[in-house]
Write a protein that holds these residues in place. Structure first.
Motif, short mmCIF file in Angstrom:
data_model
loop_
_atom_site.label_atom_id
_atom_site.label_comp_id
_atom_site.label_asym_id
_atom_site.label_seq_id
_atom_site.Cartn_x
_atom_site.Cartn_y
_atom_site.Cartn_z
N GLY A 27 16.01 41.80 55.81
CA GLY A 27 14.78 42.19 55.11
C GLY A 27 14.36 41.12 54.12
N TRP A 28 15.40 40.63 53.39
CA TRP A 28 15.11 39.60 52.38
C TRP A 28 14.55 38.33 53.04
N TYR A 29 15.21 37.94 54.16
CA TYR A 29 14.79 36.73 54.87
C TYR A 29 13.37 36.91 55.41
N ALA A 30 13.13 38.08 56.00
CA ALA A 30 11.81 38.35 56.59
C ALA A 30 10.74 38.33 55.49
N SER A 31 11.05 38.94 54.32
CA SER A 31 10.08 38.97 53.23
C SER A 31 9.79 37.56 52.74
N ARG A 32 10.87 36.77 52.64
CA ARG A 32 10.70 35.40 52.15
C ARG A 32 9.81 34.58 53.11
N GLU A 33 10.10 34.75 54.40
CA GLU A 33 9.33 34.01 55.41
C GLU A 33 7.87 34.47 55.39
N ALA A 34 7.71 35.80 55.25
CA ALA A 34 6.35 36.36 55.26
C ALA A 34 5.57 35.83 54.06
N ARG A 35 6.28 35.78 52.91
CA ARG A 35 5.64 35.29 51.68
C ARG A 35 5.20 33.84 51.85
N GLN A 36 6.13 33.03 52.42
CA GLN A 36 5.84 31.60 52.61
C GLN A 36 4.65 31.41 53.54
N PHE A 37 4.73 32.21 54.65
CA PHE A 37 3.67 32.11 55.65
C PHE A 37 2.32 32.47 55.02
N TYR A 38 2.33 33.53 54.24
CA TYR A 38 1.10 34.00 53.62
C TYR A 38 0.54 32.99 52.62
N LEU A 39 1.44 32.44 51.80
CA LEU A 39 1.01 31.45 50.81
C LEU A 39 0.48 30.21 51.50
N ASP A 40 1.21 29.78 52.59
CA ASP A 40 0.77 28.59 53.34
C ASP A 40 -0.63 28.83 53.90
N ARG A 41 -0.77 30.04 54.44
CA ARG A 41 -2.07 30.34 55.05
C ARG A 41 -3.19 30.33 53.99
N GLU A 42 -2.92 30.91 52.85
CA GLU A 42 -3.91 30.94 51.76
C GLU A 42 -4.21 29.52 51.28
N SER A 43 -3.14 28.72 51.24
CA SER A 43 -3.28 27.34 50.80
C SER A 43 -4.21 26.57 51.77
N HIS A 44 -3.98 26.82 53.10
CA HIS A 44 -4.83 26.14 54.09
C HIS A 44 -6.28 26.62 54.00
N GLU A 45 -6.38 27.90 53.74
CA GLU A 45 -7.76 28.43 53.60
C GLU A 45 -8.47 27.78 52.42
N LEU A 46 -7.73 27.65 51.30
CA LEU A 46 -8.32 26.97 50.12
C LEU A 46 -8.71 25.53 50.45
N GLU A 47 -7.78 24.90 51.28
CA GLU A 47 -8.06 23.50 51.66
C GLU A 47 -9.37 23.43 52.46
N THR A 48 -9.48 24.41 53.41
CA THR A 48 -10.70 24.44 54.22
C THR A 48 -11.94 24.63 53.32
N VAL A 49 -11.80 25.57 52.36
CA VAL A 49 -12.91 25.79 51.41
C VAL A 49 -13.22 24.50 50.67
N GLY A 50 -12.18 23.78 50.25
CA GLY A 50 -12.32 22.52 49.50
C GLY A 50 -13.11 21.50 50.32
N TRP A 51 -12.66 21.34 51.60
CA TRP A 51 -13.34 20.34 52.46
C TRP A 51 -14.81 20.74 52.66
N LEU A 52 -15.02 22.03 52.89
CA LEU A 52 -16.40 22.51 53.10
C LEU A 52 -17.27 22.18 51.89
N CYS A 53 -16.75 22.49 50.70
CA CYS A 53 -17.51 22.24 49.48
C CYS A 53 -17.70 20.73 49.26
N ALA A 54 -16.62 19.97 49.55
CA ALA A 54 -16.68 18.52 49.35
C ALA A 54 -17.82 17.93 50.18
#
Ligand code: ADP
Length: 609
Positions: A27-54
């Protein structure tokens, strides 16, 4: 004391702990992976927003149209749900979706901005002093003609991310709890499945231990458990047959020991009684089943025997001794002691064999007394004969009258010797006959025997004018040896006449009583003091020695009666009162043959006038 742990709980807890650890870890491992995956995904989305705005802002920045820059920031920020900040390479903020840019300080030192100015994508996650909360930042360079003219930074509040993550965690935890509940239930089942066959074996082993060796364990479960059950069943079978052998041997032992006449006492080196057979217990006056395991000094109160036991325990060779045990009655015991060895040959104590030699000792005493008595009885007439013959020889029969008187005395003493020797011979004949069972008994009427006995005594009776009355049923039968019984009756009649005064009466009667035929000789003589009665039938026992000799008695008459009656398997007895006379009884067992109807017979021997 450590609490005893049941195997069930051990298996249960081990299984549960492992499964819970696996589930928690997973459970701990799955939560950690899910958290990482989610943060990575949010980070990429922010990057996409950044490029769009740029892309949209590059020309406006290059043209220094700051109000347009601000307007685009606000529009895109609202639409994309992110905070958009435009920072010039100098660090000055020129556009900001949430606040007026002039309120913001120089952003040139922000790590993500520095990275973007170097041409990369800057990422950072930290506490925003401006907004007072933790945020995720992604900054990208905005280029114009391949020049970095500004940095566009998109950011998101971590709070909302965390909220989303928390709902994920909650679901994982719920799933974990459900899994743990299922695992707990399955732990119980698994533990039961492992432990149940072992419990059956344990119960079986307890029954074996309680001695129920006929019980058999069921052969079931895992292969190892089946093998164990088979081995235990085999062990029980073996034990059963060995126990049976041991118990049988012990019974044989006990039967041998308890049927022995000799007492057998076994003690260990601590002086504790290992065993005492029934004969031994009887000799020592204790109860054999209550003394096992007790210290011999507590149980036995005969000091000489205790000393003998102690001596046996320290002596390398056999020890033997005759011991006198007083109380409850005087007994002589021949004790034989040896050391006791176990099967391996080690000395474990002592074995004392006790042989009751009281009877032997008594017989030895009787024999010694008898020899002394016989010698004494014979010496008196012989001394007398010798004395008179010597006198006669010395006087060379000078005085005829004296010589005749002396010779009559010699004859009388010789008759006495003859009487003693005849009685002794008769006594020994009867004794031997009794021992060898060679005295023949026939079922015959008693009356002729009594009549014949009376006839034998008639002469003496007449001399003392004594009347002998005979009373006996004509057909009264008994199993008798007629000549011997006649001798016994003669002896009793002879005494009755001897110890009665002239003119008195003697009654001889025989009758059937229950299971016995009783012959009685009753006189009106001097009677006998009670203290003499118990010893009256002993050889050479006389109440008044001088009187008995004077009357020609040998002191063997009643002893002969006793032995003759014993040869008939009967008993003798006497009742007497001083001055009133005596009654002597002979009790013979009744023959099984039914006697004919009784017709009274009475005869009197009239006294001589
Ligand atoms: P004895 O030859 O001396 O008579 P017995 O053995 O016949 O020896 O008797 C033992 C003793 O018993 C006698 O010495 C006598 O003292 C006593 N006794 C036996 N019979 C009678 C009796 N009928 N009356 C009194 N005393 C008797």
């Amino acid at each position: 004391m450590m609490p005893r742990k049941r195997l069930f709980w051990q298996v249960f807890w081990a299984y549960l702990v492992i499964m819970v650890a696996v589930i928690t870890g997973g459970g701990w491992y799955a939560s950690r992976e899910a958290r990482q995956f989610y943060l990575d995904r949010e980070s990429h989305e922010l990057e996409t927003v950044g490029w769009l705005c740029a892309d949209r802002l590059a020309e406006l920045v290059d043209a220094a149209r700051w109000s347009d820059v601000q307007a685009v920031c606000e529009t895109l920020g609202r639409k994309l749900g992110a905070r958009i900040t435009v920072i010039l390479p100098s660090g000055v903020v020129v556009g900001e979706s949430l606040q007026p840019p002039e309120q913001l300080d120089n952003h040139g030192d922000r790590p993500e901005v520095l990275e973007a100015l170097r041409g990369g994508v800057g990422r950072s996650q930290r506490f925003s002093d401006t907004l007072g909360e933790e945020r995720m930042y992604v900054a990208v360079p905005a280029r114009h003609d391949d020049r970095i003219i500004a940095v566009v930074r998109a950011s998101l509040s971590m709070q909302s991310l965390y909220e989303t993550l928390q709902s994920v965690y909650l679901r994982v935890a719920m799933a974990g709890l459900v899994a743990i509940a299922l695992v707990t239930a399955s732990s119980v089942l698994v533990a039961r499945k492992i432990v149940r066959p072992l419990e059956i074996i344990r119960d079986g082993a307890e029954r074996f231990a309680r001695g129920d060796l006929n019980h058999r364990l069921p052969i079931q479960g895992a292969e190892e458990v089946k093998k164990l059950a088979e081995s235990m069943n085999h062990m029980a079978l073996e034990l059963h047959s060995r126990m049976e052998t041991i118990v049988n041997r012990e019974h044989e032992h006990e039967a041998v020991l308890s049927s022995m006449d000799e007492g057998v006492l076994a003690v260990d080196y601590a002086g504790r009684i290992l065993s005492l057979n029934a004969a031994g217990a009887e000799l020592l006056g204790v109860e054999s089943d209550k003394v096992r395991g007790r210290v011999v000094h507590e149980v036995i109160r005969f000091y000489n025997l205790l000393q003998f036991v102690d001596r046996t325990l320290v002596s390398p060779a056999c020890v033997e001794e005759d011991l006198e045990l007083r109380q409850p009655e005087n007994r002589w015991i021949h004790a034989h002691g040896t050391l006791l060895h176990d099967a391996a040959g080690n000395k474990i104590g002592a074995l004392i064999v006790l042989h009751d030699v009281t009877r032997l000792r008594h017989l030895e005493n009787v024999r010694r007394d008898f020899v002394a008595n016989v010698s004494h009885e014979l010496r008196t007439p012989i001394t007398s004969i010798k004395g008179f013959v010597e006198t006669l020889l010395a006087e060379e029969l000078a005085n005829k009258e004296t010589s005749l008187r002396f010779l009559r005395i010699v004859l009388k003493q010789a008759d006495r010797l003859d009487a003693i020797i005849n009685d002794l011979l008769l006594l020994s004949r009867v004794e031997r006959g009794t021992e060898e069972h060679s005295i023949e008994l026939d079922v015959e009427p008693i009356l002729p025997v009594l009549v014949s006995a009376v006839e034998m005594c008639e002469c003496k009776a007449r001399d003392k004018q004594i009347c002998i009355e005979v009373e006996c049923a004509e057909n009264l039968l008994a199993s008798i040896n007629a000549p011997l019984l006649e001798q016994a009756v003669v002896n009793l009649l002879d005494n009755a006449i001897k110890y009665s005064s002239t003119g008195s009466r003697v009654r001889l009667a025989a009758s059937a009583e229950d299971s016995e035929v009783v012959i009685q000789v009753q006189d009106e003589g001097c009677g006998i003091e009670a203290k003499h009665l118990p010893r009256l039938f002993e050889r050479f026992y006389r109440v008044d020695k001088a009187r008995s000799r004077e009357l020609g008695g040998t002191g063997l008459g009643l002893a002969i009666v006793k032995h003759i009656v014993a040869a008939h398997r009967g008993h003798v007895g006497v009742q007497s009162a001083i001055g009133r006379g005596s009654v002597f009884f002979i009790r013979l067992p009744k023959p099984s043959l039914a006697s004919a109807p009784i017709t009274e017979f009475s005869a009197e021997v009239p006294p001589a006038r």
